[in-house]
Motif scaffolding. Structure first.
Motif, PDB file in Angstrom:
ATOM      1  N   SER A  95      36.317  40.338  31.681  1.00 16.93           N
ATOM      2  CA  SER A  95      34.980  39.834  32.019  1.00 16.93           C
ATOM      3  C   SER A  95      35.000  38.325  32.216  1.00 16.93           C
ATOM      4  O   SER A  95      34.373  37.805  33.146  1.00 16.93           O
ATOM      5  CB  SER A  95      33.984  40.210  30.929  1.00 16.93           C
ATOM      6  OG  SER A  95      33.836  41.604  30.855  1.00 16.93           O
ATOM      7  N   THR A  96      35.719  37.632  31.362  1.00 17.80           N
ATOM      8  CA  THR A  96      35.846  36.178  31.505  1.00 17.80           C
ATOM      9  C   THR A  96      36.537  35.824  32.820  1.00 17.80           C
ATOM     10  O   THR A  96      36.079  34.941  33.558  1.00 17.80           O
ATOM     11  CB  THR A  96      36.639  35.592  30.321  1.00 17.80           C
ATOM     12  OG1 THR A  96      35.989  35.947  29.108  1.00 17.80           O
ATOM     13  CG2 THR A  96      36.766  34.090  30.417  1.00 17.80           C
ATOM     14  N   LEU A 152      35.599  48.623  34.395  1.00 18.36           N
ATOM     15  CA  LEU A 152      36.374  47.415  34.705  1.00 18.36           C
ATOM     16  C   LEU A 152      37.084  47.567  36.053  1.00 18.36           C
ATOM     17  O   LEU A 152      37.123  46.622  36.844  1.00 18.36           O
ATOM     18  CB  LEU A 152      37.382  47.134  33.592  1.00 18.36           C
ATOM     19  CG  LEU A 152      36.786  46.683  32.254  1.00 18.36           C
ATOM     20  CD1 LEU A 152      37.872  46.594  31.184  1.00 18.36           C
ATOM     21  CD2 LEU A 152      36.067  45.356  32.389  1.00 18.36           C
ATOM     22  N   ASN A 153      37.628  48.753  36.305  1.00 19.39           N
ATOM     23  CA  ASN A 153      38.269  49.002  37.600  1.00 19.39           C
ATOM     24  C   ASN A 153      37.270  48.880  38.739  1.00 19.39           C
ATOM     25  O   ASN A 153      37.590  48.337  39.804  1.00 19.39           O
ATOM     26  CB  ASN A 153      38.913  50.395  37.623  1.00 19.39           C
ATOM     27  CG  ASN A 153      40.357  50.365  37.206  1.00 19.39           C
ATOM     28  OD1 ASN A 153      41.057  49.387  37.415  1.00 19.39           O
ATOM     29  ND2 ASN A 153      40.806  51.441  36.590  1.00 19.39           N
ATOM     30  N   ILE A 173      36.544  45.211  39.439  1.00 18.66           N
ATOM     31  CA  ILE A 173      37.668  44.587  40.147  1.00 18.66           C
ATOM     32  C   ILE A 173      37.685  45.027  41.607  1.00 18.66           C
ATOM     33  O   ILE A 173      37.908  44.212  42.512  1.00 18.66           O
ATOM     34  CB  ILE A 173      38.997  44.908  39.429  1.00 18.66           C
ATOM     35  CG1 ILE A 173      39.051  44.145  38.100  1.00 18.66           C
ATOM     36  CG2 ILE A 173      40.189  44.541  40.303  1.00 18.66           C
ATOM     37  CD1 ILE A 173      40.232  44.488  37.231  1.00 18.66           C
ATOM     38  N   SER A 174      37.425  46.293  41.855  1.00 16.10           N
ATOM     39  CA  SER A 174      37.393  46.794  43.241  1.00 16.10           C
ATOM     40  C   SER A 174      36.304  46.103  44.052  1.00 16.10           C
ATOM     41  O   SER A 174      36.499  45.780  45.231  1.00 16.10           O
ATOM     42  CB  SER A 174      37.156  48.302  43.246  1.00 16.10           C
ATOM     43  OG  SER A 174      38.236  48.966  42.680  1.00 16.10           O
ATOM     44  N   GLU A 175      35.160  45.882  43.418  1.00 20.81           N
ATOM     45  CA  GLU A 175      34.058  45.188  44.101  1.00 20.81           C
ATOM     46  C   GLU A 175      34.488  43.782  44.518  1.00 20.81           C
ATOM     47  O   GLU A 175      34.235  43.341  45.651  1.00 20.81           O
ATOM     48  CB  GLU A 175      32.858  45.120  43.162  1.00 20.81           C
ATOM     49  CG  GLU A 175      31.641  44.466  43.736  1.00 20.81           C
ATOM     50  CD  GLU A 175      30.505  44.400  42.718  1.00 20.81           C
ATOM     51  OE1 GLU A 175      29.782  43.378  42.730  1.00 20.81           O
ATOM     52  OE2 GLU A 175      30.360  45.346  41.930  1.00 20.81           O
ATOM     53  N   ILE A 200      44.790  46.815  33.188  1.00 19.04           N
ATOM     54  CA  ILE A 200      43.965  48.015  32.976  1.00 19.04           C
ATOM     55  C   ILE A 200      44.830  49.262  33.109  1.00 19.04           C
ATOM     56  O   ILE A 200      44.710  50.199  32.318  1.00 19.04           O
ATOM     57  CB  ILE A 200      42.791  48.056  33.974  1.00 19.04           C
ATOM     58  CG1 ILE A 200      41.799  46.949  33.656  1.00 19.04           C
ATOM     59  CG2 ILE A 200      42.093  49.419  33.935  1.00 19.04           C
ATOM     60  CD1 ILE A 200      40.700  46.792  34.668  1.00 19.04           C
ATOM     61  N   GLN A 201      45.718  49.261  34.085  1.00 16.12           N
ATOM     62  CA  GLN A 201      46.581  50.435  34.305  1.00 16.12           C
ATOM     63  C   GLN A 201      47.499  50.679  33.111  1.00 16.12           C
ATOM     64  O   GLN A 201      47.793  51.824  32.766  1.00 16.12           O
ATOM     65  CB  GLN A 201      47.407  50.250  35.587  1.00 16.12           C
ATOM     66  CG  GLN A 201      48.181  51.481  35.986  1.00 16.12           C
ATOM     67  CD  GLN A 201      47.280  52.675  36.251  1.00 16.12           C
ATOM     68  OE1 GLN A 201      46.254  52.547  36.895  1.00 16.12           O
ATOM     69  NE2 GLN A 201      47.671  53.821  35.743  1.00 16.12           N
TER      70      GLN A 201
END
Length: 152
Positions: free
Chosen positions: A64-65, A128-129, A132-134, A103-104
């Motif tokens: 998030s940071t 979270l994924n 990140i995709s966004e 994450i993976q």
């Protein structure tokens, strides 16, 4: 006719042995020379907790940071007043790739066990994924704009 066995039971006991050097050693001496340094290796598919909620919370906090910093960089890049030579989407893509790999790693740990982890762990990793995709989509848009401007 019945046969009665009057023989005494025999108990065989070996109290010493000879090692490779030809020295005779008693069993108590042998026992002190034995090292038990074998390490048990975890087996895939163990029913053991592999990811703890605290780890997921720390991962969420770190990502998030990082995403907050990345979002501010993306916003500056998307500003039309920012010249294209100041835009560096490759470094942000690299940061996003590192976040995805972290994450993976946790996802692999969750998948490798038959332990029934709390559903919130999987939900957190999925969210979270998605975040990140966004951001990756925004970076791809910026890269397309830069390439169109460079072609013009």
């Amino acid at each position: 006719m019945t046969i009665i066995n009057n023989t005494q039971p025999v108990q065989l006991r070996r109290v010493s042995t000879t090692n490779l050097a030809g020295n005779t050693m008693t069993f108590p001496q042998l026992a002190t020379n034995v090292k038990n340094d074998s390490i048990q290796h975890p087996q895939k598919g163990e029913s053991k907790k592999t990811v703890h909620l605290k780890e997921i919370k720390n991962l969420k906090k770190d990502i998030s940071t990082a995403l907050t910093q990345i979002k501010s960089s993306i916003d500056r890049m998307m500003d039309s007043r920012t010249p294209s030579w100041k835009k560096d989407p490759a470094s942000i893509k690299n940061q996003l790739t590192k976040l995805t790999s972290s994450i993976q790693t946790y996802q692999d740990k969750l998948d490798s066990t038959s332990y029934k982890h709390h559903h919130s762990k999987q939900e957190t990793l999925t969210k979270l994924n998605a975040a990140i995709s966004e951001n990756k989509n925004k970076i791809n848009t910026i890269e397309n704009e830069i390439s169109r401007k460079n072609v013009s």
